[in-house]
Design an enzyme around this catalytic site. Structure first.
Site, PDB file in Angstrom:
ATOM      1  N   THR A   1     -23.172  51.159  18.848  1.00 44.25           N
ATOM      2  CA  THR A   1     -22.539  51.514  20.118  1.00 44.25           C
ATOM      3  C   THR A   1     -21.128  52.033  19.873  1.00 44.25           C
ATOM      4  O   THR A   1     -20.359  51.419  19.138  1.00 44.25           O
ATOM      5  CB  THR A   1     -22.486  50.276  21.040  1.00 44.25           C
TER       6      THR A   1
ATOM      7  N   ASN B   1      -2.556  58.424  -1.540  1.00 43.27           N
ATOM      8  CA  ASN B   1      -1.950  57.318  -0.805  1.00 43.27           C
ATOM      9  C   ASN B   1      -0.821  56.638  -1.566  1.00 43.27           C
ATOM     10  O   ASN B   1      -0.074  55.861  -0.996  1.00 43.27           O
ATOM     11  CB  ASN B   1      -3.018  56.286  -0.440  1.00 43.27           C
TER      12      ASN B   1
ATOM     13  N   CYS C   1      -3.973  48.239  -1.943  1.00 43.78           N
ATOM     14  CA  CYS C   1      -5.377  47.855  -2.097  1.00 43.78           C
ATOM     15  C   CYS C   1      -5.632  47.244  -3.456  1.00 43.78           C
ATOM     16  O   CYS C   1      -6.647  46.594  -3.656  1.00 43.78           O
ATOM     17  CB  CYS C   1      -6.278  49.070  -1.899  1.00 43.78           C
TER      18      CYS C   1
ATOM     19  N   ALA D   1     -11.809  55.240   7.259  1.00 42.58           N
ATOM     20  CA  ALA D   1     -12.025  56.163   6.147  1.00 42.58           C
ATOM     21  C   ALA D   1     -12.930  55.566   5.062  1.00 42.58           C
ATOM     22  O   ALA D   1     -13.660  56.294   4.395  1.00 42.58           O
ATOM     23  CB  ALA D   1     -10.688  56.585   5.542  1.00 42.58           C
ATOM     24  N   THR D   2     -12.887  54.257   4.883  1.00 43.43           N
ATOM     25  CA  THR D   2     -13.778  53.643   3.888  1.00 43.43           C
ATOM     26  C   THR D   2     -15.226  53.942   4.252  1.00 43.43           C
ATOM     27  O   THR D   2     -16.021  54.400   3.407  1.00 43.43           O
ATOM     28  CB  THR D   2     -13.564  52.116   3.835  1.00 43.43           C
TER      29      THR D   2
ATOM     30  N   GLN E   1      -4.736  60.106   4.526  1.00 39.96           N
ATOM     31  CA  GLN E   1      -3.266  60.188   4.548  1.00 39.96           C
ATOM     32  C   GLN E   1      -2.771  61.523   5.090  1.00 39.96           C
ATOM     33  O   GLN E   1      -1.608  61.652   5.458  1.00 39.96           O
ATOM     34  CB  GLN E   1      -2.701  59.990   3.129  1.00 39.96           C
TER      35      GLN E   1
ATOM     36  N   GLY F   1      -7.799  56.214  11.798  1.00 36.35           N
ATOM     37  CA  GLY F   1      -6.790  56.140  12.846  1.00 36.35           C
ATOM     38  C   GLY F   1      -5.520  55.415  12.441  1.00 36.35           C
ATOM     39  O   GLY F   1      -4.422  55.821  12.812  1.00 36.35           O
ATOM     40  N   HIS F   2      -5.661  54.356  11.641  1.00 37.61           N
ATOM     41  CA  HIS F   2      -4.522  53.448  11.507  1.00 37.61           C
ATOM     42  C   HIS F   2      -3.416  53.948  10.585  1.00 37.61           C
ATOM     43  O   HIS F   2      -2.369  53.300  10.477  1.00 37.61           O
ATOM     44  CB  HIS F   2      -4.987  52.037  11.115  1.00 37.61           C
TER      45      HIS F   2
HETATM   46  C1  LIG Z   1      -6.195  53.885   3.813  1.00 39.07           C
HETATM   47  C2  LIG Z   1      -7.034  54.802   3.029  1.00 39.07           C
HETATM   48  C3  LIG Z   1      -8.426  54.667   2.989  1.00 39.07           C
HETATM   49  C4  LIG Z   1      -9.147  53.543   3.690  1.00 39.07           C
HETATM   50  O1  LIG Z   1      -9.169  53.768   5.071  1.00 39.07           O
HETATM   51  P1  LIG Z   1      -9.641  52.626   6.082  1.00 39.07           P
HETATM   52  O2  LIG Z   1      -9.640  53.344   7.395  1.00 39.07           O
HETATM   53  O3  LIG Z   1      -8.632  51.554   5.990  1.00 39.07           O
HETATM   54  O4  LIG Z   1     -10.993  52.206   5.686  1.00 39.07           O
HETATM   55  C5  LIG Z   1      -9.142  55.577   2.267  1.00 39.07           C
HETATM   56  N1  LIG Z   1      -8.545  56.574   1.594  1.00 39.07           N
HETATM   57  C6  LIG Z   1      -7.211  56.740   1.603  1.00 39.07           C
HETATM   58  C7  LIG Z   1      -6.599  57.870   0.866  1.00 39.07           C
HETATM   59  C8  LIG Z   1      -6.410  55.859   2.316  1.00 39.07           C
HETATM   60  O5  LIG Z   1      -5.103  56.016   2.310  1.00 39.07           O
END
Ligand SMILES: *Cc1c(COP(=O)(O)O)cnc(C)c1O
Length: 377
Positions: free
Chosen positions: A239, A152, A322, A72-73, A180, A199-200
Site C-alpha cells: 500500500t 556520500n 554506515c 534508496a537502499t 546524495q 527523501g531523507h
Molecule cells: C543514504 C544513502 C543510501 C541509503 O538510502 P536510504 O534511503 O537510507 O535507504 C544509499 N546510497 C547513498 C549514496 C546514500 O547516501
C-alpha cells in the site's frame, strides 16, 4: 546546547513546508490510494499522482516511470537484483565501482554468491572513475553498469551523462544511485535507465524513496523483489504511503539546486578557508563535488580522540556513518589512496539548507581548538 548539525549526508531535518504538506494525509485524507470506490481513495490517489508528476517532471521522466520505495537502499536492491533476475539469460556480468554505497555493493556481492560476475572499478585519487577503463570492462555478457551520481563521503560527482552514453552505445543498462545528488545538483535521466532517490537526504522524511525505471528506448524489464497486490505496475507491491509520498514530492518541488547550491557552496568554502591548520588534507576532488561536502584529514592527531573532542560542539561523521560501527578505515578513502592513519583522522562535513555562517565559524573554531589541544598532549 546541542551540537551544531553538520551531518547532512547522513540525514536531514524535515523542512517545515514538507511537513505541512504531509500532515493532512495522516488524519484527514487517510484513504488508500488504491481504493477506487470512494472519495477517501480518490483524494489520496490525486495526491500521489501529483507527487509522481512533480518528481517525474523534475528529472525529465514520465510519471509511469516512477516506482515508490522505502528509500534508496530498497531502490538500489530493486534495480540491481531486479535487472539481474530479468536479464540473466542474456548475461551475468555487472560493472560497478569500489566507492559505491553498501546499498549497491552488498546486492552486487549477493549476486556474486548466486553466480553472477561483478567488476569493481577503481577510482583515481580524486574518486573519479576512468571512462576508458569502464569501456574496457564492458563485455558481451555485461547487463548492467551501476555508478553513483554523487558520493556520500567525499561528494565526488561522476560524469553520469558520459557513462550513460557509453552504456547505451553498447546496449548495457545504466543505473545510478542518486541519493546524495537529487535536489543538490541538476539531474536529468536523459542518459540513465534506472535511478535511485531517497527523501531523507533532501529534507523529506526517512522511509520514502523512489526508483526511476525507463519505459522507452530501451524499456527496462525488472523482476519485482516484493510480491503482493501488484502496486506500482507490479514492480513494488505494498500500500502506497501517501503522507510520505506527498512529502517526497514537496521536497523535490521546493528544491532549487541551482540557487541553493550557491549559498551552500559559500558556506563550505568559508569552512575550508577557516580550517587553516598545518597538515590538513582535502579528501576528494577540489571542484567536482557536492556543494555541501567537505571531507578532510588532519595529520598527527588520533582519529578517535579528534571525534571525541568535537562531539559536544559539532555533529559530523568520520568516514561513512554506515560503516562507523566497524573500526576499518572507510572503503572510499582507501580507494582514493588515503593512508589508514589519515583515514581515521578524517572528518566529513555535510552542510545543508539550515546551516548559517555563525555555525560554520563556530565549527571551524572548534576543530582548530581541538586539534591544537590534541597536538599539545
Ligand atoms: C543514504 C544513502 C543510501 C541509503 O538510502 P536510504 O534511503 O537510507 O535507504 C544509499 N546510497 C547513498 C549514496 C546514500 O547516501
Amino acid at each position: 546546547m546541542r551540537p551544531i548539525y553538520l551531518d547532512n549526508h547522513s540525514t536531514t531535518r524535515v523542512d517545515d513546508r514538507v511537513l505541512a504538506a504531509m500532515l493532512p494525509f495522516f488524519t484527514e485524507h487517510y484513504g488508500n490510494p488504491a481504493s477506487v470506490t470512494h472519495a477517501y481513495g480518490w483524494e489520496a490517489e490525486v495526491a500521489v499522482k501529483q507527487a509522481r508528476e512533480i518528481i517525474a517532471e523534475t528529472i525529465h521522466a514520465t510519471p509511469e516511470e516512477i516506482v515508490f520505495t522505502s528509500g534508496a537502499t530498497e531502490a538500489n536492491n530493486l534495480a540491481i537484483k531486479g535487472v539481474a533476475e530479468a536479464y540473466f539469460s542474456q548475461g551475468r556480468h555487472i560493472i560497478t565501482v569500489q566507492t559505491e554505497h553498501n546499498a549497491v555493493l552488498d546486492p552486487c556481492r549477493y549476486l556474486e554468491s548466486l553466480g553472477f560476475e561483478v567488476t569493481y572499478l577503481g577510482v583515481d585519487r580524486f574518486g573519479l572513475i576512468n571512462l576508458s577503463e569502464l569501456e574496457k570492462a564492458m563485455r558481451e555478457d555485461t547487463i548492467l553498469v551501476s555508478v553513483m551520481a554523487a558520493n556520500n563521503e567525499i561528494g565526488v560527482l561522476q560524469p553520469i551523462d558520459k557513462i550513460g552514453e557509453l552504456c547505451h552505445r553498447r546496449n548495457i543498462l545504466f543505473h545510478t544511485d542518486a541519493a546524495q545528488a537529487i535536489g543538490k545538483i541538476p539531474l536529468m535521466v536523459d542518459h540513465i535507465d534506472l535511478m535511485s532517490i531517497t527523501g531523507h537526504k533532501l529534507y523529506a522524511p526517512k522511509g520514502i524513496g523512489a526508483l526511476y525505471v525507463r519505459r522507452k528506448n530501451p524499456r527496462v524489464q525488472l523482476s519485482a523483489q516484493l510480491h503482493g497486490g501488484g502496486h506500482e505496475r507490479g514492480m513494488r507491491s505494498g500500500t502506497l504511503y501517501t503522507p510520505l509520498i506527498v512529502g517526497l514530492g514537496k521536497a523535490i518541488e521546493i528544491a532549487d539546486p541551482a540557487s541553493e547550491a550557491v549559498q551552500i557552496r559559500q558556506l563550505r568554502d568559508r569552512l575550508w578557508q577557516q580550517l587553516n591548520i598545518d597538515g590538513i588534507h582535502l579528501n576528494g576532488h577540489p571542484q567536482e563535488r557536492l556543494p555541501g561536502n567537505l571531507n578532510i584529514s588532519i595529520e598527527g592527531v588520533d582519529g578517535q580522540a579528534l571525534l571525541l573532542g568535537l562531539q559536544s560542539t559539532i555533529a559530523v561523521s568520520s568516514g561513512s556513518a554506515c560503516t562507523s560501527a566497524k573500526i576499518e578505515p572507510s572503503h572510499v578513502l582507501s580507494a582514493i589512496g588515503v593512508p589508514d592513519a589519515l583515514a581515521y583522522a578524517s572528518i566529513r562535513f555535510g552542510i545543508g539548507r539550515f546551516n548559517t555562517e555563525e555555525e560554520i565559524d563556530q565549527a571551524a573554531m572548534c576543530v582548530k581548538e581541538t586539534v591544537r589541544s590534541l597536538r599539545q598532549t
